[in-house]
Enzyme design. Structure first.
Site, PDB file in Angstrom:
ATOM      1  N   THR A 277       4.867   3.151   2.929  1.00  0.00           N
ATOM      2  CA  THR A 277       4.160   3.130   4.138  1.00  0.00           C
ATOM      3  C   THR A 277       3.382   1.895   4.569  1.00  0.00           C
ATOM      4  O   THR A 277       2.820   1.620   5.589  1.00  0.00           O
ATOM      5  CB  THR A 277       3.423   4.574   4.521  1.00  0.00           C
ATOM      6  OG1 THR A 277       2.536   4.657   3.350  1.00  0.00           O
ATOM      7  CG2 THR A 277       4.220   5.496   4.527  1.00  0.00           C
TER       8      THR A 277
ATOM      9  N   ARG B 177       1.463   8.675  -0.527  1.00  0.00           N
ATOM     10  CA  ARG B 177       0.862   9.748  -0.910  1.00  0.00           C
ATOM     11  C   ARG B 177       0.023  10.052   0.590  1.00  0.00           C
ATOM     12  O   ARG B 177      -0.845  10.784   0.641  1.00  0.00           O
ATOM     13  CB  ARG B 177      -0.222   9.569  -1.783  1.00  0.00           C
ATOM     14  CG  ARG B 177      -1.032   8.355  -1.747  1.00  0.00           C
ATOM     15  CD  ARG B 177      -1.972   8.194  -2.884  1.00  0.00           C
ATOM     16  NE  ARG B 177      -2.866   6.957  -2.627  1.00  0.00           N
ATOM     17  CZ  ARG B 177      -3.876   6.580  -3.638  1.00  0.00           C
ATOM     18  NH1 ARG B 177      -4.041   7.052  -4.416  1.00  0.00           N
ATOM     19  NH2 ARG B 177      -4.528   5.638  -3.496  1.00  0.00           N
ATOM     20  N   ASP B 178       0.148   9.297   1.638  1.00  0.00           N
ATOM     21  CA  ASP B 178      -0.465   9.336   2.943  1.00  0.00           C
ATOM     22  C   ASP B 178       0.466   9.818   3.971  1.00  0.00           C
ATOM     23  O   ASP B 178       1.231   9.130   4.450  1.00  0.00           O
ATOM     24  CB  ASP B 178      -0.934   7.962   3.472  1.00  0.00           C
ATOM     25  CG  ASP B 178      -1.827   7.856   4.647  1.00  0.00           C
ATOM     26  OD1 ASP B 178      -1.714   8.576   5.429  1.00  0.00           O
ATOM     27  OD2 ASP B 178      -2.735   7.163   4.426  1.00  0.00           O
TER      28      ASP B 178
ATOM     29  N   LYS C 143       0.495   8.019   7.587  1.00  0.00           N
ATOM     30  CA  LYS C 143       1.236   6.953   7.526  1.00  0.00           C
ATOM     31  C   LYS C 143       2.666   7.417   7.742  1.00  0.00           C
ATOM     32  O   LYS C 143       3.632   6.887   8.076  1.00  0.00           O
ATOM     33  CB  LYS C 143       0.817   6.000   6.594  1.00  0.00           C
ATOM     34  CG  LYS C 143      -0.541   5.322   6.568  1.00  0.00           C
ATOM     35  CD  LYS C 143      -0.835   4.456   5.505  1.00  0.00           C
ATOM     36  CE  LYS C 143      -2.264   3.960   5.555  1.00  0.00           C
ATOM     37  NZ  LYS C 143      -2.406   2.936   4.690  1.00  0.00           N
TER      38      LYS C 143
ATOM     39  N   VAL D 122       2.304   7.753  -7.587  1.00  0.00           N
ATOM     40  CA  VAL D 122       2.906   7.199  -9.145  1.00  0.00           C
ATOM     41  C   VAL D 122       2.271   7.669 -10.194  1.00  0.00           C
ATOM     42  O   VAL D 122       2.807   7.712 -11.336  1.00  0.00           O
ATOM     43  CB  VAL D 122       3.054   5.780  -8.867  1.00  0.00           C
ATOM     44  CG1 VAL D 122       4.089   5.317  -7.926  1.00  0.00           C
ATOM     45  CG2 VAL D 122       1.594   4.986  -8.513  1.00  0.00           C
TER      46      VAL D 122
ATOM     47  N   LEU E 233       6.717  -5.344  -7.358  1.00  0.00           N
ATOM     48  CA  LEU E 233       6.164  -6.486  -6.669  1.00  0.00           C
ATOM     49  C   LEU E 233       4.863  -6.838  -7.597  1.00  0.00           C
ATOM     50  O   LEU E 233       4.133  -5.913  -7.795  1.00  0.00           O
ATOM     51  CB  LEU E 233       5.719  -6.012  -5.278  1.00  0.00           C
ATOM     52  CG  LEU E 233       6.801  -6.242  -4.100  1.00  0.00           C
ATOM     53  CD1 LEU E 233       8.093  -5.530  -4.496  1.00  0.00           C
ATOM     54  CD2 LEU E 233       6.331  -5.886  -2.924  1.00  0.00           C
TER      55      LEU E 233
ATOM     56  N   LYS F 112      -2.344 -13.113  -8.052  1.00  0.00           N
ATOM     57  CA  LYS F 112      -3.798 -13.035  -8.660  1.00  0.00           C
ATOM     58  C   LYS F 112      -3.615 -12.418 -10.326  1.00  0.00           C
ATOM     59  O   LYS F 112      -4.114 -12.217 -10.961  1.00  0.00           O
ATOM     60  CB  LYS F 112      -4.433 -11.881  -8.034  1.00  0.00           C
ATOM     61  CG  LYS F 112      -4.786 -12.585  -6.709  1.00  0.00           C
ATOM     62  CD  LYS F 112      -5.474 -11.503  -5.773  1.00  0.00           C
ATOM     63  CE  LYS F 112      -5.898 -12.440  -4.355  1.00  0.00           C
ATOM     64  NZ  LYS F 112      -4.620 -13.017  -3.872  1.00  0.00           N
TER      65      LYS F 112
ATOM     66  N   SER G 128      -0.559  -9.152   6.962  1.00  0.00           N
ATOM     67  CA  SER G 128      -0.497  -7.906   6.282  1.00  0.00           C
ATOM     68  C   SER G 128      -1.791  -7.136   6.453  1.00  0.00           C
ATOM     69  O   SER G 128      -2.816  -7.830   6.841  1.00  0.00           O
ATOM     70  CB  SER G 128       0.083  -7.912   4.794  1.00  0.00           C
ATOM     71  OG  SER G 128      -0.960  -8.445   4.016  1.00  0.00           O
TER      72      SER G 128
ATOM     73  N   VAL H 135      -6.323 -12.075   5.372  1.00  0.00           N
ATOM     74  CA  VAL H 135      -7.484 -12.602   6.035  1.00  0.00           C
ATOM     75  C   VAL H 135      -7.187 -12.658   7.562  1.00  0.00           C
ATOM     76  O   VAL H 135      -8.163 -12.698   8.446  1.00  0.00           O
ATOM     77  CB  VAL H 135      -8.070 -13.953   5.513  1.00  0.00           C
ATOM     78  CG1 VAL H 135      -7.532 -15.017   5.825  1.00  0.00           C
ATOM     79  CG2 VAL H 135      -9.590 -13.906   6.056  1.00  0.00           C
TER      80      VAL H 135
END
Length: 326
Positions: A14, A39-40, A43, A65, A126, A130, A174, A178
């Site tokens: 979601t 889990r939402d 959404k 998960v 994915l 970072k 997304s 930012v």
């Protein structure tokens, strides 16, 4: 790769990536079923309404998960998994480290075990820039997750499941980007930028989803796929969104870097270049015959792929053009 009649599960489905990936799969491929695992419930309901015309080809499965038993149930009959579930907010991970570990590391381990047990054919997880030389806990958990998915190919042994990783930079537009923040603050006439030197890799949701789907045809197991994508200076991004705004330099936040890295120098010896992406080949014993990475061109010794040294930079006008449809 043909997805004809395949049952494809997207963990964290979601989220921004999951919604775009499901949209492409249902619109352009003759898939059997797309399963959204998240889990939402709110959404999921909103997404079910949005994809109402595809009812019968998309299914929603509530779960986490962290719950291995629930994963086993959800994976029954699934052919392909795209693992997008993660706690991604850097500040939240810093203040809630155990929660980030439970989802990003323990959740990855649970999914690996469940996919092998349920005879899933292919799994792509994915990752993020970072995860390379991580400075924050989020990056550290994703580095650990990457290692788990690569090593899972050895762990799976003679089983049929193969695992690979896709690593890319910030996703333009997304929810965690930012860009929405800058647009929200545009009306104030001022935009905060941490450091005028800061650079980031950028990819659109559409590009990211398509890159992942295309790698299913290439994967042999254990590769980390890295797309060739542009860099931007964050200060140029701010100018593209609001040319008339005053830029406030607010300093680098804890856990942030000036520049991001997707392929570190130490991995160059195992890395190969293709026309549209790089591949870090798996280095564990017995995987050489499974990897198609050697079909590419070996990168030079001491090569690295960083947002500051990237030969492909977007200027303010190019960024403005890219943002028009977002």
């Amino acid at each position: 790769m043909s997805f004809k009649n395949k049952r494809i599960m997207i963990t964290g489905g979601t989220g921004s990536f999951g919604r775009k990936c499901a949209e492409i799969l249902l619109r352009e491929y003759d898939v059997g079923t797309v399963i959204i695992f998240s889990r939402d419930e709110r959404k999921q309901r909103n997404m079910a309404e949005e994809f109402g015309a595809q009812r019968g080809r998309i299914r929603f499965f509530m779960g986490d998960v962290r719950d291995k038993k629930r994963l086993h149930r959800a994976l029954n009959g699934v052919d392909i998994v795209i693992h997008a579930a993660a706690l991604k907010q850097v500040p939240a991970a810093e203040f809630n480290p155990i929660e980030a570990i439970k989802t990003n590391i323990d959740g990855a381990s649970n999914l690996i075990d469940a996919c092998i047990d349920m005879n899933v054919s292919k799994v792509i997880a994915l990752s993020t820039d970072k995860a390379v030389n991580p400075l924050n806990l989020y990056g550290a958990t994703k580095l650990c997750s990457d290692k788990l998915f690569v090593a899972a190919n050895s762990y799976a042994a003679e089983e049929n499941t193969i695992f690979s990783v896709v690593r890319y930079g910030n996703v333009l537009g997304s929810r965690g980007s930012v860009v929405p923040l800058f647009r929200k603050m545009k009306s104030t006439g001022r935009l905060p930028v941490t450091d005028e030197r800061m650079t980031r890799f950028w990819i659109t949701l559409e590009q990211g989803a398509r890159f992942v789907l295309e790698r299913f045809a290439d994967m042999q197991g254990g590769e980390i796929f890295i797309p060739k994508i542009p860099s931007t200076r964050i200060i140029d991004l701010a100018k593209a969104i609001c040319p008339e705004c005053v830029i406030d330099l607010v300093g680098i936040r804890p856990g942030e870097k000036l520049h991001e890295l997707m392929l570190p120098e130490d991995e160059a010896r195992n890395s190969y270049e293709f026309s549209e992406y790089y591949v870090i080949a798996p280095a564990f014993d017995g995987c050489e015959s499974r990897s198609g990475a050697c079909a590419g061109k070996p990168v030079p010794e001491n090569f690295s792929y960083g947002s500051d040294s990237n030969p492909w930079f977007l200027d303010v006008d190019e960024i403005s053009e890219l943002l028009k449809d977002m």
